[in-house]
Structure formats: structure tokens, C-alpha cells
Design a protein around this motif. Sequence first.
Motif, mmCIF file in Angstrom:
data_model
loop_
_atom_site.group_PDB
_atom_site.id
_atom_site.type_symbol
_atom_site.label_atom_id
_atom_site.label_comp_id
_atom_site.label_asym_id
_atom_site.label_seq_id
_atom_site.Cartn_x
_atom_site.Cartn_y
_atom_site.Cartn_z
ATOM 1 N N GLN A 168 -1.498 3.859 -1.980
ATOM 2 C CA GLN A 168 -2.840 3.600 -1.465
ATOM 3 C C GLN A 168 -2.933 4.033 -0.004
ATOM 4 O OE1 GLN A 168 -2.478 -0.624 -2.569
ATOM 5 N NE2 GLN A 168 -4.485 -0.358 -3.547
ATOM 6 N N TYR A 169 -4.158 4.162 0.486
ATOM 7 C CA TYR A 169 -4.367 4.497 1.895
ATOM 8 C C TYR A 169 -3.962 3.322 2.769
ATOM 9 C CZ TYR A 169 -6.811 8.801 0.833
ATOM 10 O OH TYR A 169 -7.125 10.065 0.396
ATOM 11 N N ARG A 209 -1.643 8.302 3.271
ATOM 12 C CA ARG A 209 -1.450 7.919 1.877
ATOM 13 C C ARG A 209 -0.179 8.621 1.397
ATOM 14 N NH1 ARG A 209 -5.856 8.966 -2.919
ATOM 15 N NH2 ARG A 209 -5.033 7.416 -4.367
ATOM 16 N N ARG A 259 2.015 9.719 -1.471
ATOM 17 C CA ARG A 259 1.959 9.903 -2.926
ATOM 18 C C ARG A 259 3.105 10.787 -3.397
ATOM 19 N NH1 ARG A 259 -3.910 11.042 -4.955
ATOM 20 N NH2 ARG A 259 -2.986 10.186 -6.836
ATOM 21 N N ARG A 301 5.824 -2.752 -7.813
ATOM 22 C CA ARG A 301 5.616 -1.409 -7.282
ATOM 23 C C ARG A 301 6.885 -0.565 -7.268
ATOM 24 N NH1 ARG A 301 1.648 -4.552 -5.818
ATOM 25 N NH2 ARG A 301 -0.371 -3.711 -5.253
ATOM 26 N N GLY A 326 2.459 1.634 -3.401
ATOM 27 C CA GLY A 326 1.438 1.770 -4.435
ATOM 28 C C GLY A 326 0.628 3.053 -4.333
ATOM 29 N N LYS A 362 0.829 -1.205 0.000
ATOM 30 C CA LYS A 362 0.000 0.000 0.000
ATOM 31 C C LYS A 362 0.866 1.258 0.000
ATOM 32 C CE LYS A 362 -4.192 -1.849 1.990
ATOM 33 N NZ LYS A 362 -5.101 -1.371 0.965
ATOM 34 N N ASP A 407 -4.871 7.368 9.391
ATOM 35 C CA ASP A 407 -4.965 7.066 7.964
ATOM 36 C C ASP A 407 -3.923 7.895 7.244
ATOM 37 O OD1 ASP A 407 -7.074 5.246 8.055
ATOM 38 O OD2 ASP A 407 -8.544 6.871 8.127
#
Length: 157
Positions: A81-82, A99, A101, A131, A79, A76, A97
Amino acid sequence: MLVGPSNSAKSTIFDPIDEVFDPENVQHKPDLGSNMPLVNITKAHKRFMYLDEFQCVEYAAVPALRPTIPVTTMLKLLGGQYLEVQVSQSFHDGNLDCRWRRGVAITSKAKGLWEPRGPVTLEDIVHLQNRVEQFTAVMQVSKSELKSIVPCKISFC
């Protein structure tokens, strides 16, 4: 991801990242076995991730009973993702939470990089490899060939 033998200038290529972003704004490789290895990526000032001498399989397998960064978390993370990041329960109610990026640069030795270890299977390794974009440094550089220079964020040297 840049992989290769010792003295192939892998770290030398990426070390200017700290000059470009300022070391406090860069997430560096957490200690193997760390209880909360990704807590710093939840901080707003972190802008880049530089994992020098990092092996995905090793971090997903050690320690055996509670891997530093489990495969599912690493998938995650890489990639975009969260995911939930474990943080201190003294200051937060539950996990945060997150993410990621932003950019990631990884260096690693080539030998044994993608060999299964502990709970990490061949299928897990295929997913991890999907990834990252892996480049291989093949030439070793002797220290006598390098010049000592002042790090520069403008010229990335």
C-alpha cells in the motif's frame, strides 16, 4: 519469510539476492533505531528488499518512544500500500509518497519472533503475520557440511 534456529542456512539461501540484483539495487535491513529507515526505497534503482535477521515486532517496538518502523508503516509496506517515507527535510519538502510492490525476502530467528513487545499488541502481530508467508527451517547445518563457492547469480548459489 524464512525462520529457524541459528545455522539452519536461512541467510545462505537468500544471500545470492545481492548477486542477482547487485547490492546497490537491494534495500537491506536498516539499523534498529534509524531516523529514516526506509528512505532508500524511494530511490528508483532499488529493485528488491532483503531483510536478513529481521524481526517485525522488534522494529515496530524499538526505540520505545519512536519505533524504527511503526506497525502501521510496516503493514502498509508489506501489504503493497501507499505510505509516506520520512526523508531529509534539507533536500525535500515533506515526506515522500511511496509504494513497495517488489519482492521482499526476510530471515529471522524463530524464538520470540511473534511475541508482543512494547506498543505492539497481539492484534498487531496477527495483522503482520497476515502479510508474510512464513517458512520454517528445521535442520541445523554444521559448517563442515558447507562448501565455499563463488556466488553466482545465474545458478542462485
